[in-house]
Design a protein around this motif. Structure first.
Motif, PDB file in Angstrom:
ATOM      1  N   ILE A 186       1.154  -1.128   0.020  1.00 41.57           N
ATOM      2  CA  ILE A 186      -0.113   0.060   0.025  1.00 41.57           C
ATOM      3  C   ILE A 186       0.862   1.518  -0.034  1.00 41.57           C
ATOM      4  O   ILE A 186       1.740   1.469   0.913  1.00 41.57           O
ATOM      5  CB  ILE A 186      -0.830  -0.070   1.216  1.00 41.57           C
ATOM      6  CG1 ILE A 186      -1.878  -1.105   1.345  1.00 41.57           C
ATOM      7  CG2 ILE A 186      -1.877   1.147   1.231  1.00 41.57           C
ATOM      8  CD1 ILE A 186      -2.016  -1.635   2.687  1.00 41.57           C
ATOM      9  N   THR A 187       0.780   1.914  -0.994  1.00 40.50           N
ATOM     10  CA  THR A 187       1.765   3.068  -1.146  1.00 40.50           C
ATOM     11  C   THR A 187       0.774   4.473  -0.914  1.00 40.50           C
ATOM     12  O   THR A 187      -0.184   4.513  -1.704  1.00 40.50           O
ATOM     13  CB  THR A 187       2.266   3.280  -2.617  1.00 40.50           C
ATOM     14  OG1 THR A 187       2.986   1.897  -2.510  1.00 40.50           O
ATOM     15  CG2 THR A 187       3.087   4.474  -2.806  1.00 40.50           C
ATOM     16  N   ALA A 188       1.401   5.473  -0.351  1.00 40.27           N
ATOM     17  CA  ALA A 188       0.698   6.653  -0.117  1.00 40.27           C
ATOM     18  C   ALA A 188       1.476   7.813  -0.811  1.00 40.27           C
ATOM     19  O   ALA A 188       2.758   7.781  -0.664  1.00 40.27           O
ATOM     20  CB  ALA A 188       0.622   7.149   1.375  1.00 40.27           C
ATOM     21  N   PRO A 189       0.783   8.560  -1.680  1.00 42.37           N
ATOM     22  CA  PRO A 189       1.602   9.676  -2.332  1.00 42.37           C
ATOM     23  C   PRO A 189       1.955  10.744  -1.086  1.00 42.37           C
ATOM     24  O   PRO A 189       1.198  10.925  -0.206  1.00 42.37           O
ATOM     25  CB  PRO A 189       0.585  10.158  -3.178  1.00 42.37           C
ATOM     26  CG  PRO A 189      -0.865   9.902  -2.653  1.00 42.37           C
ATOM     27  CD  PRO A 189      -0.647   8.684  -1.809  1.00 42.37           C
ATOM     28  N   PRO A 190       3.145  11.405  -1.582  1.00 39.89           N
ATOM     29  CA  PRO A 190       3.465  12.382  -0.507  1.00 39.89           C
ATOM     30  C   PRO A 190       2.381  13.732  -0.726  1.00 39.89           C
ATOM     31  O   PRO A 190       1.665  13.961  -1.523  1.00 39.89           O
ATOM     32  CB  PRO A 190       4.689  13.140  -1.267  1.00 39.89           C
ATOM     33  CG  PRO A 190       4.704  12.587  -2.467  1.00 39.89           C
ATOM     34  CD  PRO A 190       3.913  11.365  -2.656  1.00 39.89           C
ATOM     35  N   PRO A 191       1.916  14.050   0.621  1.00 41.45           N
ATOM     36  CA  PRO A 191       1.078  15.368   0.683  1.00 41.45           C
ATOM     37  C   PRO A 191       1.561  16.469  -0.190  1.00 41.45           C
ATOM     38  O   PRO A 191       2.825  16.520  -0.647  1.00 41.45           O
ATOM     39  CB  PRO A 191       1.166  15.702   2.126  1.00 41.45           C
ATOM     40  CG  PRO A 191       1.794  14.453   2.814  1.00 41.45           C
ATOM     41  CD  PRO A 191       2.890  13.984   1.959  1.00 41.45           C
ATOM     42  N   ALA A 192       0.535  17.220  -0.775  1.00 41.04           N
ATOM     43  CA  ALA A 192       0.658  18.415  -1.545  1.00 41.04           C
ATOM     44  C   ALA A 192       1.723  19.226  -1.055  1.00 41.04           C
ATOM     45  O   ALA A 192       2.621  19.785  -1.672  1.00 41.04           O
ATOM     46  CB  ALA A 192      -0.505  18.920  -1.670  1.00 41.04           C
ATOM     47  N   ALA A 193       1.931  19.562   0.325  1.00 38.21           N
ATOM     48  CA  ALA A 193       2.804  20.324   0.955  1.00 38.21           C
ATOM     49  C   ALA A 193       4.360  19.955   0.569  1.00 38.21           C
ATOM     50  O   ALA A 193       5.236  20.829   0.649  1.00 38.21           O
ATOM     51  CB  ALA A 193       2.583  20.333   2.488  1.00 38.21           C
ATOM     52  N   TRP A 194       4.275  18.643   0.236  1.00 38.72           N
ATOM     53  CA  TRP A 194       5.744  18.299   0.055  1.00 38.72           C
ATOM     54  C   TRP A 194       6.293  18.861  -1.155  1.00 38.72           C
ATOM     55  O   TRP A 194       7.548  18.867  -1.452  1.00 38.72           O
ATOM     56  CB  TRP A 194       5.830  16.859   0.149  1.00 38.72           C
ATOM     57  CG  TRP A 194       5.962  16.174   1.307  1.00 38.72           C
ATOM     58  CD1 TRP A 194       5.248  16.141   2.675  1.00 38.72           C
ATOM     59  CD2 TRP A 194       7.175  15.418   1.904  1.00 38.72           C
ATOM     60  NE1 TRP A 194       5.932  15.704   3.608  1.00 38.72           N
ATOM     61  CE2 TRP A 194       7.042  15.118   3.035  1.00 38.72           C
ATOM     62  CE3 TRP A 194       8.220  14.823   1.017  1.00 38.72           C
ATOM     63  CZ2 TRP A 194       7.830  14.290   3.867  1.00 38.72           C
ATOM     64  CZ3 TRP A 194       9.135  14.128   1.735  1.00 38.72           C
ATOM     65  CH2 TRP A 194       8.881  13.790   3.151  1.00 38.72           C
ATOM     66  N   ARG A 195       5.574  19.224  -2.147  1.00 36.92           N
ATOM     67  CA  ARG A 195       5.768  19.999  -3.311  1.00 36.92           C
ATOM     68  C   ARG A 195       6.835  21.094  -3.038  1.00 36.92           C
ATOM     69  O   ARG A 195       7.647  21.484  -3.890  1.00 36.92           O
ATOM     70  CB  ARG A 195       4.539  20.531  -4.097  1.00 36.92           C
ATOM     71  CG  ARG A 195       3.787  19.256  -4.685  1.00 36.92           C
ATOM     72  CD  ARG A 195       4.247  18.626  -5.800  1.00 36.92           C
ATOM     73  NE  ARG A 195       3.407  17.297  -6.237  1.00 36.92           N
ATOM     74  CZ  ARG A 195       3.947  16.123  -6.332  1.00 36.92           C
ATOM     75  NH1 ARG A 195       5.189  15.942  -6.276  1.00 36.92           N
ATOM     76  NH2 ARG A 195       3.262  15.045  -6.336  1.00 36.92           N
ATOM     77  N   GLU A 196       6.578  21.959  -2.082  1.00 34.87           N
ATOM     78  CA  GLU A 196       7.513  23.118  -1.680  1.00 34.87           C
ATOM     79  C   GLU A 196       8.730  22.727  -1.062  1.00 34.87           C
ATOM     80  O   GLU A 196       9.498  23.543  -1.231  1.00 34.87           O
ATOM     81  CB  GLU A 196       6.725  23.884  -0.479  1.00 34.87           C
ATOM     82  CG  GLU A 196       5.288  24.399  -0.986  1.00 34.87           C
ATOM     83  CD  GLU A 196       4.550  25.120   0.108  1.00 34.87           C
ATOM     84  OE1 GLU A 196       5.147  25.667   1.027  1.00 34.87           O
ATOM     85  OE2 GLU A 196       3.467  25.109   0.150  1.00 34.87           O
ATOM     86  N   LEU A 197       9.211  21.269  -0.995  1.00 29.50           N
ATOM     87  CA  LEU A 197      10.427  20.944  -0.639  1.00 29.50           C
ATOM     88  C   LEU A 197      11.389  21.025  -1.751  1.00 29.50           C
ATOM     89  O   LEU A 197      12.558  20.957  -1.631  1.00 29.50           O
ATOM     90  CB  LEU A 197      10.384  19.830   0.115  1.00 29.50           C
ATOM     91  CG  LEU A 197       9.680  19.925   1.437  1.00 29.50           C
ATOM     92  CD1 LEU A 197       9.553  18.461   1.812  1.00 29.50           C
ATOM     93  CD2 LEU A 197      10.645  20.512   2.551  1.00 29.50           C
ATOM     94  N   GLY A 198      10.785  21.119  -3.024  1.00 32.32           N
ATOM     95  CA  GLY A 198      11.549  21.273  -4.178  1.00 32.32           C
ATOM     96  C   GLY A 198      12.173  19.793  -4.876  1.00 32.32           C
ATOM     97  O   GLY A 198      12.873  19.935  -5.931  1.00 32.32           O
TER      98      GLY A 198
END
Length: 153
Positions: A137-149
């Motif tokens: 079972i794989t969970a995509p990273p939360p949208a907030a993680w996009r800000e990490l670059g």
């Protein structure tokens, strides 16, 4: 429940570290002591009463702007294990002020709990209860993680 008790479950996490670890991949082994009546642990020695062995393996997936995205697989499941094992080596999880991080996780939104840290439970693999085949079972990273670059799926 039986698979968890017998440590047959594969747990994979992603962490964004304030700086890359010394090696691109490796195994970290420490003794961790849980401080009574506090939601906190510390690195200890094997001789410390109540200390428990903690082991994880990791691989750096990407580095960018001095930070590292690491994939972590736990061999043991101790409280705050990933956080303290990397922090004790000067590679703090972004936003983890409790264990000495210097940078906040600006990606935390109002929908997330206060003081979010850049640690994500990426996947869990268990054996199917009837077919005994691995199920991941794989969970995509939360949208907030996009800000990490990082280049995330």
């Amino acid at each position: 429940a039986e698979q968890f008790a017998q440590r047959q479950v594969r747990k994979v996490y992603w962490a964004c570290l304030e700086r890359p670890p010394e090696e691109r991949a490796g195994t970290l082994v420490d003794w961790i002591y849980r401080i009574p009546d506090q939601p906190r642990v510390e690195i200890a020695t094997e001789a410390t009463p109540g200390a428990r062995r903690a082991e994880l393996s990791y691989e750096v997936l990407e580095t960018r702007r001095g930070r590292a995205l690491v994939q972590v697989e736990l061999q043991t499941g101790r409280m705050h294990q990933i956080r303290i094992q990397f922090a004790s080596r000067g590679a703090h999880v972004v936003g983890d002020m409790q264990y000495g991080a210097r940078t906040t996780f600006a990606g935390a939104s109002s929908g997330e709990r206060d003081g979010a840290i850049a640690l994500h439970a990426r996947s869990l693999t268990v054996l199917h209860p009837v077919r005994y085949e691995p199920v991941t079972i794989t969970a995509p990273p939360p949208a907030a993680w996009r800000e990490l670059g990082f280049d995330l799926p």
